[in-house]
Design an enzyme around this catalytic site. Structure first.
Site, PDB file in Angstrom:
ATOM      1  N   TYR A  41       7.426  -9.855   6.778  1.00 23.68           N
ATOM      2  CA  TYR A  41       7.225  -8.415   6.945  1.00 23.68           C
ATOM      3  C   TYR A  41       7.817  -7.975   8.276  1.00 23.68           C
ATOM      4  CZ  TYR A  41       3.947  -7.653   3.065  1.00 23.68           C
ATOM      5  OH  TYR A  41       3.373  -7.521   1.829  1.00 23.68           O
ATOM      6  N   ASP A  95       0.817  -1.210   0.000  1.00 19.96           N
ATOM      7  CA  ASP A  95       0.000   0.000   0.000  1.00 19.96           C
ATOM      8  C   ASP A  95       0.853   1.264   0.000  1.00 19.96           C
ATOM      9  OD1 ASP A  95      -2.407  -1.365  -0.027  1.00 19.96           O
ATOM     10  OD2 ASP A  95      -2.573  -1.418   2.166  1.00 19.96           O
TER      11      ASP A  95
END
EC number: 5.4.99.12
Length: 244
Positions: free
Chosen positions: A110, A52
């Site tokens: 992540y 994003d």
């Protein structure tokens, strides 16, 4: 036609996300434009997944199909001349024609960074400036709530036909500069999943959320019902691992 696997690193604060959007700066758009210009025909770039707006990548992966013999080192240099300084292609390697950057992912890693110390204006685009101390042991204990194979629809900002995901490991470390590093290992993640989990962990840690609330989010999965979401600036796609 030959297929190549690439690794790209980028500073997400300069882009509106990975996926191409009309008239907006995106990583996929920048890469496709640059590859197409150098190769001399339309080149499609397929990533391992989307990040994003504001999310960074240390090692995002993608594949491209290119005709003819090419000097990979020269191609990388030419590409980086066009896309630097906020985006850099690190490697390009020849792979099997059947390889797919998205569908053959085995593990994604992540990292999320939280500054628990004093506010630092040089870090605002790169860590969550929480400016509040966290109980590391409680963070670790609460993180176990999110381990395993579960329906994470409540922790997603998008509708998914299959919202079952597996988080195999979460590690949490506090570094000497008051930085807390949360690392998530999984086969794949829903949109905003990591950021929503991080926000839940912080809210649990600061007594703004009860453990029962998290249990209900799993018992009654509904898109975005988690509500809270950590800022995008602290999230980094660290590693993408493929089946051998």
């Amino acid at each position: 036609m030959a297929r190549y696997l690439g690794i790209v690193s980028y500073d997400g604060s300069y882009f509106k996300g990975w996926a191409i959007q009309p008239n907006l700066a995106t990583i996929q758009g920048l890469l496709e434009q640059s590859f197409s210009l150098i190769i001399g025909r339309k080149i499609k770039v397929i990533g391992s997944g989307r990040t994003d707006k504001g999310v960074h990548a240390i090692n995002q992966t993608f594949h491209v199909d290119i005709n003819g013999e090419i000097n990979l080192n020269l191609l990388i240099r030419k590409i980086n001349q066009l896309i630097k300084p906020h985006c850099i292609v690190k490697t390009l390697v020849l792979v099997n024609d059947s390889f797919h950057a998205r569908f053959q992912v085995k593990t994604k890693v992540y990292e999320y960074l939280i500054n628990c110390g004093n506010l630092n204006p040089l870090q605002f685009n790169y860590v969550w400036q929480l400016n509040q101390q966290l109980d590391l042991e409680k963070l670790k204990a609460d993180a176990t709530l999110f381990l395993g194979k579960k329906n994470f629809l409540s922790f997603s900002s998008s509708i998914h036909t299959d919202s079952i995901r597996t988080i195999s490991k979460i590690t949490i470390q506090k570094e000497t500069n008051q930085l807390v590093r949360l690392t998530f290992f999984g086969s794949g993640f829903l949109r905003s999943q990591v950021r929503m989990i991080v926000a839940c962990l912080v809210n649990l840690n600061t007594n703004k959320m009860a453990l029962e609330t998290v249990a209900k989010l799993f018992e009654h999965p509904k898109k975005g019902s988690c509500v809270v979401k950590a800022p995008s600036c602290g999230l980094y796609l660290k590693t993408v691992v493929y089946e051998k």
